[in-house]
Design an enzyme around this catalytic site. Structure first.
Site, PDB file in Angstrom:
ATOM      1  N   ASP A  89       0.805  -1.223   0.000  1.00 55.34           N
ATOM      2  CA  ASP A  89       0.000   0.000   0.000  1.00 55.34           C
ATOM      3  C   ASP A  89       0.835   1.268   0.000  1.00 55.34           C
ATOM      4  O   ASP A  89       0.352   2.332   0.415  1.00 55.34           O
ATOM      5  CB  ASP A  89      -0.967   0.032   1.194  1.00 55.34           C
ATOM      6  CG  ASP A  89      -2.070  -0.989   1.060  1.00 55.34           C
ATOM      7  OD1 ASP A  89      -2.370  -1.379  -0.090  1.00 55.34           O
ATOM      8  OD2 ASP A  89      -2.619  -1.415   2.089  1.00 55.34           O
TER       9      ASP A  89
ATOM     10  N   LYS B 150       3.186   1.135  -5.254  1.00 50.02           N
ATOM     11  CA  LYS B 150       4.052   0.588  -6.303  1.00 50.02           C
ATOM     12  C   LYS B 150       3.275   0.377  -7.601  1.00 50.02           C
ATOM     13  O   LYS B 150       3.692   0.824  -8.672  1.00 50.02           O
ATOM     14  CB  LYS B 150       4.652  -0.752  -5.838  1.00 50.02           C
ATOM     15  CG  LYS B 150       5.502  -0.639  -4.592  1.00 50.02           C
ATOM     16  CD  LYS B 150       6.063  -1.980  -4.185  1.00 50.02           C
ATOM     17  CE  LYS B 150       4.969  -2.957  -3.813  1.00 50.02           C
ATOM     18  NZ  LYS B 150       4.160  -2.481  -2.671  1.00 50.02           N
ATOM     19  N   THR B 151       2.139  -0.311  -7.513  1.00 53.88           N
ATOM     20  CA  THR B 151       1.346  -0.579  -8.716  1.00 53.88           C
ATOM     21  C   THR B 151       0.727   0.693  -9.263  1.00 53.88           C
ATOM     22  O   THR B 151       0.593   0.847 -10.483  1.00 53.88           O
ATOM     23  CB  THR B 151       0.253  -1.605  -8.390  1.00 53.88           C
ATOM     24  OG1 THR B 151       0.857  -2.765  -7.802  1.00 53.88           O
ATOM     25  CG2 THR B 151      -0.496  -2.021  -9.634  1.00 53.88           C
TER      26      THR B 151
END
Length: 846
Positions: A358, A361-362
């Site tokens: 959380d 990164k994505t």
């Protein structure tokens, strides 16, 4: 009006200048049931041509009429006959009665049938005659060719032996007969004939020996195949049996000449080899090797395995040279294969995004790619390694690997750090360094790759980028703003700010590293992720490290092999080839490999199977071989009462299955241990349900579901199926299930302790004990036990508690009392101790 009666009818007009040679008439045919038919019959007359000035000769009246055109089948004659002078037609005889017409009709049909049969037989005879003539022509040509060859061979022999005198005719040979019309004169050449109208000069023929009693051609030399088949010296061909006998005789002659020299071979012998395989490599008979082993005192069969030293004795005894090799030589060693510097070209960098869960990164990768990856992940967290290639504004390409940040995906982060060139450490500015952030730092240092710190979420009011830089100093990471060599960029993945600076930092770091690879060689890659697809079979996401991977290449990956049947890029589009630093999904594997396995292209399928079999042997040996146990551990294991919690785990990809197994194993304690019966990739099958039902284990499906047959079997055997798509939900359930397996925790508290001073008879209650309370309180409602020399002799409850003939509820320390026990317990002695205790049950937690 002109009279039409004198005009000739159609078909009866006489030819111009000639007399009529065809007369027509009508024949009426009668059939059954009153039917009739009228047939026009033409009667042809022979035309006779006479010499000029002579009177025409009348045709005979009994000339047989020709058959009707519809029924006649006439064969074409090779030559057309000369025309004859037309004869004067005989006067037509009228046919009046029906009998004469029927007779004429039958005669005409009979003559037509005879003519048809005659023409068919003539055609058949002509065909037979043509075949016979063709066969005779072929025989004649073959005979001519043979004679020509014989004459050429004889001519060559005559020229070679020209100085020698002409041999005398063989005794018994008949003299050469003179030709018809000539006389045989001594000393006269028969080539010249006596004077006559025609004088023919013939070439002298060589006299051929005639087969007789003095024929010794059998001893003229050995029989060869060419000589036998060409029919030399004989018009008849030798039979197959004669040829076979001649070959056997020649073979025996060669064998009697002496034994041939033994061929010495270089025999490659591994650490262990079967007797049959060794015999094959030595080109010896297996029975001979078994005899030698028996003489050595080691009787063996062909399928038995012998060690390298025994194999060396056999090889030396049979006169061959041994070449020792290790089993590890079968495996592929890519470390020794170094590309020449002139073959290297620049390749795109491989960047791995790592950090705590959380921390964005994505979301950062979504902002760079312009796609939404996070929306496809369950729970908003990444649970797979995603491989993507991004084209930057300057047309350069960068390959990104997105790793999970959850604590269960430690191996995925480690794998991502090992295959990458640059690591981007994402740290949330409002949260600082967290446990997985520290773990990612350790993986990066262990892999020895450069790091770029991306401080995310700077758009939040509580963001403190400077605090993040200061926390990084604890782990020996000094950013450039604080005098170090680690680049740091402040970004906001949500607002897409600072992304240009991050991409510039990546390009700068790639230029410093000078990343190059050789694309013109067989490909080598690393498996990033692997899974089992229902329609396409085993799939593997690989990252090509050097070389070019093409469709149709034969490869070996881990303990599996296969052939590249298709490749898909990160957008799911089929491609034909993939160069260095390109992530692709490969179809065509024989089994699902493990994530992190090396992917190597080999020259042929035999080599791929050999390497895969060797690696599978190592895995089987590792799985079946147990570690040595010390003496203390052996007795500890025997006396332990550890509870096992069996599970069957099925996941959608190999990396998730590994992470789940590792997370569950970490839940084991001294009292209960997780036992993974099976873990794999793909849907839950009937075999998984059967395995789980035998042990009473639940089945965990992570992003997978059972098929219809497995669901039916699970319902019948009452097997528990658990479905999850977020890993921490799975671990929370496992903790509760393991605690429930242990049962509630029982806590025992001693309330009072008393010493038995005297024992009295209590009538129907057995015996009563006089006590002195030493410590605590003796209560009637509590459980009690009696110990003698610290050995429990009774556990039960107090039936009655009295003090001076009065029933009381409790007696405190320092006072005396009398008690009786349930179950009429009478084994009481002075000096025993009485303990009262209470039991409390608490919910167990791991």
């Amino acid at each position: 009006m002109t009279d039409q009666s004198d005009k000739p009818k159609l078909g009866t007009r006489p030819p111009l200048g000639l007399k009529r040679t065809v007369e027509t008439g009508k024949v009426k045919q009668s059939f059954s049931h009153g039917r009739s038919n009228t047939v026009v019959v033409e009667v042809k007359k022979r035309r006779i041509l006479g010499k000029p000035g002579e009177a025409p000769v009348a045709a005979p009246a009994a000339e047989a009429p020709a058959p009707a055109p519809v029924a006649a089948v006439s064969a074409p004659s090779p030559q057309r006959p000369a025309p004859r002078p037309a004869a004067t037609p005989a006067p037509r005889r009228p046919v009046d009665d029906i009998a004469s017409r029927r007779e004429l009709q039958e005669r005409l049909l009979r003559e037509a049938e005879e003519a048809r049969m005659t023409s068919l037989s003539d055609a058949r005879r002509r065909d037979d005659r043509a075949k016979v003539e063709q066969t005779e022509d072929e025989k004649r040509r073959a005979e001519d060719n043979r004679k020509a060859e014989d004459e050429s061979a004889a001519e060559a022999a005559r020229i070679a032996a020209e100085p020698a005198p002409e041999p005398a005719p063989a005794p018994g040979a008949p003299a050469v007969e003179p030709e018809v019309g000539e006389e045989s004169r001594p000393g006269e050449d028969r080539a010249y004939r006596k004077p006559g109208p025609v004088q023919v000069v013939k070439r002298p023929e060589i006299a051929r020996p005639v087969r007789g009693r003095g024929d010794d051609r059998r001893h003229s030399g050995k029989l060869t195949v060419t000589r036998a088949l060409s029919g030399e010296d004989d018009n008849r061909a030798r039979s197959l049996a004669a040829l076979r006998r001649a070959r056997e005789k020649e073979k025996r002659a060669h064998q009697s000449a002496g034994p041939s020299a033994k061929q010495v071979r270089d025999v490659v012998v591994p650490e262990s080899i079967t007797v049959q395989e060794l015999a094959n490599r030595m080109a010896e008979r297996g029975s001979d090797l078994i005899k030698s082993l028996f003489k050595m005192g080691s009787p063996s069969a062909l399928v038995d395995t012998i060690d390298q030293d025994t194999a060396e004795l056999l090889v030396t005894e049979f006169g061959h040279n041994i070449k020792r090799v290790s089993e590890s030589d079968v495996d592929i060693d890519s470390a020794a294969d170094v590309d020449a510097p002139e073959t290297l070209v620049t390749r795109p960098p491989v960047v791995t995004i790592m950090g705590h869960v959380d921390h964005g990164k994505t979301s950062l990768l979504d902002a760079i790619r312009g796609a939404s990856v996070q929306s496809g992940e369950a729970g908003g967290i990444t649970q797979h390694i995603g491989a993507y290639q991004v084209t930057l504004p300057d047309k350069s390409k960068v390959t990104f690997l997105d790793t999970p940040g959850h604590e269960a995906f430690t191996e995925m982060r480690q794998r991502g750090a090992n295959v990458t060139d640059i690591v981007i450490l994402v740290v949330a500015a409002d949260d600082g360094l967290r446990p997985q952030t520290i773990e990612a730092i350790n993986h990066t240092k262990a892999a020895g790759v450069p790091m770029i710190v991306a401080i995310n979420k700077i758009d939040k009011p509580e963001a403190k980028p400077q605090k993040v830089r200061e926390e990084l100093l604890q782990y020996e990471i000094v950013v450039e703003d604080m005098g170090g060599d680690v680049q740091d960029v402040e970004i906001s993945a949500l607002k897409k700010t600072g992304l240009d600076k991050l991409l510039e930092a990546i390009e700068l770091q790639a230029e410093i590293l000078e990343l190059k690879a050789n694309p013109d060689r067989p490909a080598e890659a690393t498996v990033i992720e692997a899974r089992l697809d229902k329609g396409r079979g085993p799939l593997a996401t690989v990252l090509v490290q050097r070389g070019t991977l093409k469709v149709g290449d034969i490869f070996v990956v881990g303990a599996a092999s296969g052939k590249v049947r298709a490749m898909l890029d990160d957008h799911g589009r089929p491609i034909k080839e993939a160069g260095p630093a390109v992530p692709v999904e490969v179809l065509g594997l024989s089994a699902v490999p493990s994530a992190g396995d090396p992917f190597t292209v080999v020259e042929n399928e035999a080599r791929a199977r050999e390497v895969a079999a060797y690696r599978q042997t190592l895995l089987d040996r590792k799985r079946t071989t147990s570690a040595p146990i010390s003496l203390e551990n052996m007795f500890a294991d025997r006396s332990s009462t550890m509870i096992e919690f069996p599970l069957v785990v099925k996941a959608d990809v190999q990396g998730s299955a590994e992470a789940i197994v590792n997370a569950l194993n970490r839940l084991s304690t001294d009292e209960i241990k997780v036992r993974i019966l099976n873990s794999g990739v793909g849907a839950i099958t009937e075999s998984d349900v059967t395995l789980a039902s035998a042990s009473g284990a639940p089945i965990i499906g992570f992003n997978v579901r059972p098929n219809a047959k497995a669901r039916e079997v699970a319902t019948r055997h009452k097997v528990e199926l658990r479905y999850y798509d977020v890993i921490y939900h799975l671990t929370d359930w496992a903790k509760g299930a393991m605690a429930g397996e242990l049962g509630p925790e029982i806590i025992e508290t001693v309330v009072g302790r008393a010493e038995i001073r005297e024992v009295f008879s209590a009538g129907k209650h057995g015996k009563a004990a006089g006590l002195l309370v030493v410590e605590g309180i003796i209560r009637k409602a509590l459980k009690a036990r009696i110990t003698r020399d610290d050995v429990i002799t009774y556990t039960g409850e107090i039936a009655s508690l009295r003090r001076f003939k009065d029933d009381v509820a409790e007696v405190r320390a320092g006072l005396e009392c009398g008690v009786t026990f349930t179950q009429n317990f009478i084994d009481l002695k002075a000096g025993d101790f009485l303990e009262t205790f209470e039991v409390e049950e608490r919910a167990r937690t791991l």
